[in-house]
Design a protein around this motif. Sequence first.
Motif, PDB file in Angstrom:
ATOM      1  N   TYR A   1       0.810  -1.216   0.000  1.00 30.48           N
ATOM      2  CA  TYR A   1       0.000   0.000   0.000  1.00 30.48           C
ATOM      3  C   TYR A   1       0.849   1.275   0.000  1.00 30.48           C
ATOM      4  O   TYR A   1       0.542   2.240  -0.701  1.00 30.48           O
ATOM      5  CB  TYR A   1      -0.915   0.032   1.224  1.00 30.48           C
ATOM      6  N   PHE A   2       1.911   1.266   0.831  1.00 29.19           N
ATOM      7  CA  PHE A   2       2.668   2.495   1.063  1.00 29.19           C
ATOM      8  C   PHE A   2       4.159   2.334   0.764  1.00 29.19           C
ATOM      9  O   PHE A   2       4.728   1.245   0.891  1.00 29.19           O
ATOM     10  CB  PHE A   2       2.518   2.951   2.530  1.00 29.19           C
ATOM     11  N   ARG A   3       4.741   3.477   0.407  1.00 27.45           N
ATOM     12  CA  ARG A   3       6.194   3.549   0.237  1.00 27.45           C
ATOM     13  C   ARG A   3       6.657   4.845   0.912  1.00 27.45           C
ATOM     14  O   ARG A   3       6.113   5.919   0.660  1.00 27.45           O
ATOM     15  CB  ARG A   3       6.571   3.582  -1.243  1.00 27.45           C
ATOM     16  N   LEU A   4       7.660   4.756   1.760  1.00 34.69           N
ATOM     17  CA  LEU A   4       8.196   5.924   2.440  1.00 34.69           C
ATOM     18  C   LEU A   4       9.450   6.396   1.719  1.00 34.69           C
ATOM     19  O   LEU A   4      10.422   5.653   1.583  1.00 34.69           O
ATOM     20  CB  LEU A   4       8.517   5.597   3.900  1.00 34.69           C
ATOM     21  N   VAL A   5       9.416   7.633   1.235  1.00 32.73           N
ATOM     22  CA  VAL A   5      10.527   8.203   0.477  1.00 32.73           C
ATOM     23  C   VAL A   5      11.122   9.370   1.254  1.00 32.73           C
ATOM     24  O   VAL A   5      10.386  10.211   1.782  1.00 32.73           O
ATOM     25  CB  VAL A   5      10.048   8.693  -0.906  1.00 32.73           C
ATOM     26  N   VAL A   6      12.441   9.411   1.333  1.00 29.36           N
ATOM     27  CA  VAL A   6      13.132  10.516   2.001  1.00 29.36           C
ATOM     28  C   VAL A   6      13.774  11.394   0.931  1.00 29.36           C
ATOM     29  O   VAL A   6      14.645  10.942   0.170  1.00 29.36           O
ATOM     30  CB  VAL A   6      14.209   9.995   2.986  1.00 29.36           C
ATOM     31  N   GLU A   7      13.359  12.646   0.866  1.00 26.20           N
ATOM     32  CA  GLU A   7      13.881  13.568  -0.140  1.00 26.20           C
ATOM     33  C   GLU A   7      15.235  14.138   0.270  1.00 26.20           C
ATOM     34  O   GLU A   7      15.697  13.914   1.397  1.00 26.20           O
ATOM     35  CB  GLU A   7      12.863  14.685  -0.381  1.00 26.20           C
ATOM     36  N   ASP A   8      15.841  14.896  -0.617  1.00 21.29           N
ATOM     37  CA  ASP A   8      17.188  15.420  -0.366  1.00 21.29           C
ATOM     38  C   ASP A   8      17.242  16.303   0.877  1.00 21.29           C
ATOM     39  O   ASP A   8      18.267  16.361   1.566  1.00 21.29           O
ATOM     40  CB  ASP A   8      17.672  16.222  -1.589  1.00 21.29           C
ATOM     41  N   ASP A   9      16.161  17.026   1.159  1.00 16.55           N
ATOM     42  CA  ASP A   9      16.157  17.895   2.334  1.00 16.55           C
ATOM     43  C   ASP A   9      15.780  17.162   3.612  1.00 16.55           C
ATOM     44  O   ASP A   9      15.598  17.770   4.671  1.00 16.55           O
ATOM     45  CB  ASP A   9      15.190  19.069   2.122  1.00 16.55           C
ATOM     46  N   GLY A  10      15.627  15.846   3.527  1.00 15.51           N
ATOM     47  CA  GLY A  10      15.315  15.042   4.698  1.00 15.51           C
ATOM     48  C   GLY A  10      13.832  14.863   4.948  1.00 15.51           C
ATOM     49  O   GLY A  10      13.442  14.112   5.861  1.00 15.51           O
ATOM     50  N   LYS A  11      12.984  15.517   4.147  1.00 15.58           N
ATOM     51  CA  LYS A  11      11.536  15.404   4.344  1.00 15.58           C
ATOM     52  C   LYS A  11      11.059  14.007   3.947  1.00 15.58           C
ATOM     53  O   LYS A  11      11.411  13.491   2.893  1.00 15.58           O
ATOM     54  CB  LYS A  11      10.805  16.453   3.514  1.00 15.58           C
ATOM     55  N   GLN A  12      10.231  13.417   4.806  1.00 10.92           N
ATOM     56  CA  GLN A  12       9.692  12.087   4.546  1.00 10.92           C
ATOM     57  C   GLN A  12       8.346  12.208   3.834  1.00 10.92           C
ATOM     58  O   GLN A  12       7.452  12.924   4.286  1.00 10.92           O
ATOM     59  CB  GLN A  12       9.528  11.303   5.848  1.00 10.92           C
ATOM     60  N   ILE A  13       8.213  11.481   2.730  1.00  6.19           N
ATOM     61  CA  ILE A  13       6.998  11.529   1.923  1.00  6.19           C
ATOM     62  C   ILE A  13       6.368  10.135   1.876  1.00  6.19           C
ATOM     63  O   ILE A  13       7.058   9.150   1.618  1.00  6.19           O
ATOM     64  CB  ILE A  13       7.289  11.996   0.482  1.00  6.19           C
ATOM     65  N   LEU A  14       5.064  10.091   2.129  1.00  2.00           N
ATOM     66  CA  LEU A  14       4.352   8.817   2.038  1.00  2.00           C
ATOM     67  C   LEU A  14       3.712   8.724   0.649  1.00  2.00           C
ATOM     68  O   LEU A  14       2.955   9.614   0.244  1.00  2.00           O
ATOM     69  CB  LEU A  14       3.267   8.731   3.117  1.00  2.00           C
ATOM     70  N   GLU A  15       4.045   7.675  -0.079  1.00  2.00           N
ATOM     71  CA  GLU A  15       3.545   7.494  -1.443  1.00  2.00           C
ATOM     72  C   GLU A  15       2.626   6.284  -1.540  1.00  2.00           C
ATOM     73  O   GLU A  15       2.772   5.308  -0.786  1.00  2.00           O
ATOM     74  CB  GLU A  15       4.709   7.319  -2.430  1.00  2.00           C
ATOM     75  N   LEU A  16       1.696   6.373  -2.480  1.00  2.00           N
ATOM     76  CA  LEU A  16       0.792   5.260  -2.754  1.00  2.00           C
ATOM     77  C   LEU A  16       1.504   4.267  -3.678  1.00  2.00           C
ATOM     78  O   LEU A  16       2.088   4.654  -4.686  1.00  2.00           O
ATOM     79  CB  LEU A  16      -0.482   5.781  -3.419  1.00  2.00           C
ATOM     80  N   VAL A  17       1.435   2.990  -3.341  1.00  2.94           N
ATOM     81  CA  VAL A  17       2.089   1.967  -4.153  1.00  2.94           C
ATOM     82  C   VAL A  17       1.145   1.438  -5.228  1.00  2.94           C
ATOM     83  O   VAL A  17       1.490   1.380  -6.410  1.00  2.94           O
ATOM     84  CB  VAL A  17       2.601   0.808  -3.268  1.00  2.94           C
ATOM     85  N   ASN A  18      -0.051   1.048  -4.812  1.00  2.00           N
ATOM     86  CA  ASN A  18      -1.002   0.463  -5.753  1.00  2.00           C
ATOM     87  C   ASN A  18      -2.346   1.177  -5.705  1.00  2.00           C
ATOM     88  O   ASN A  18      -2.854   1.506  -4.634  1.00  2.00           O
ATOM     89  CB  ASN A  18      -1.223  -1.032  -5.436  1.00  2.00           C
ATOM     90  N   TRP A  19      -2.907   1.413  -6.869  1.00  2.00           N
ATOM     91  CA  TRP A  19      -4.230   2.026  -6.983  1.00  2.00           C
ATOM     92  C   TRP A  19      -5.292   0.938  -6.854  1.00  2.00           C
ATOM     93  O   TRP A  19      -5.246  -0.085  -7.527  1.00  2.00           O
ATOM     94  CB  TRP A  19      -4.357   2.725  -8.334  1.00  2.00           C
ATOM     95  N   ASP A  20      -6.281   1.185  -5.964  1.00  3.08           N
ATOM     96  CA  ASP A  20      -7.348   0.213  -5.751  1.00  3.08           C
ATOM     97  C   ASP A  20      -8.658   0.799  -6.263  1.00  3.08           C
ATOM     98  O   ASP A  20      -9.234   1.694  -5.632  1.00  3.08           O
ATOM     99  CB  ASP A  20      -7.458  -0.124  -4.262  1.00  3.08           C
TER     100      ASP A  20
END
Length: 398
Positions: free
Chosen positions: A200-219
């Motif tokens: 469902y989710f993917r946690l991405v850390v951007e260059d400035d250290g901000k954590q972004i929650l992304e959707l993995v699969n569309w339901d």
Amino acid sequence: MASRLFSLAKSFLNPKFPNPRSFSTSFLITKTPKKHKPKRPKPDSPRTRSVTPDSNKIPHFESLLARDAKYRFLTKTKEFLSKQPEQILRLDDAGKLYRELGFPRGRKVTKFISRYPLLFTSYRHSDNKIWLGFTDFMDQLLLEERSIMEAMEEDRVTRIRKLLMMSKNKRIPLSKIYHKRLIFGIPEDFRDKIGKYPDYFRLVVEDDGKQILELVNWDPSLAVSALEKEFLVNEDKVKKAFKFPVKYGKDLGLEENDVKKLNLLNTLPLVSPYSDGWKLDSWSLEAEKYRVGIIHEFLSLTLEKRALIHHIVEFKEEFSLTRQTYEMLKRQPWTFYLAGTEMNWAVFLKDGYDENGNLIDKDPLLVINEKLYKFAQMQEEEEEEGEISGFREKLRGD
């Protein structure tokens, strides 16, 4: 004659009054309880000016905001204290945390703690410092709350997935979800549980250290709004819930019935909040329908079917909202109710409540909050009755 005049003058100089002790004064209250004191009129300003005229106010919605303000210290202190190590806090430190604990700056925190002896307690530790903590009764309520959170985990995961599916790029900063988690019933430790749901989710850390929650699969099964579900059940009701008047030139010479028919064509369908409506021209009628649908679905995902404006604005970028959100919502009074002041207002989803102002679909977690309010109110009533009885006893003694 002289003796009579002397006797008369004496009666005026030394009048005989009844013995004050012969009268009962138990019916007198020398101090008016706060709830009965007349309130001073507040100066007119955006901080005090209501967003809804008095003639159009709905009492049960306004009372919910008043209740939130009344028990602000109770709810914020519960939230803050429950996150502390061993759920305790030094009283000296508590006095400085007026924002975090929800009491006015310059006031003594002990005054607010003493209002809820059934829920909060203070004690002197071995370090000779006074600490603030929960009572055993409050600990039991927190255990009950934690048990409900665990049972509702799947539901909360679904709410987060739907929020991501509505967002422009199917991603939301993790901090935004965390800061507004309470209105969705999302637990404090949800960040630690993201790894449990790699599909469902993917946690991405951007260059400035901000954590972004992304959707993995569309339901596709989740990409159906509450409004669309209602439309299948009661089409006429949904059609009457929104109005988007069409702008046309006066030279058309349309009669009143023709205008109504033209406007009816533009009530529905709304643009689904799970579509790419953000690509529409931001000033078009379709774009406004999309944004109205976004806010409707956002509110339907909250536990209480309402939110303060700053809760919504927090997601302004992700949901492609504009600065005209206030004016847009005012144009839909059949669906949304605005309460509060111009500086801090809230929006209610009317369909989420019955005619008495009770939630139609009550989340189990709200039962805990209602218990807190109930016990707090009982204590206040007992305190007020004790205060009045004390005054009466004092007057009897005098």
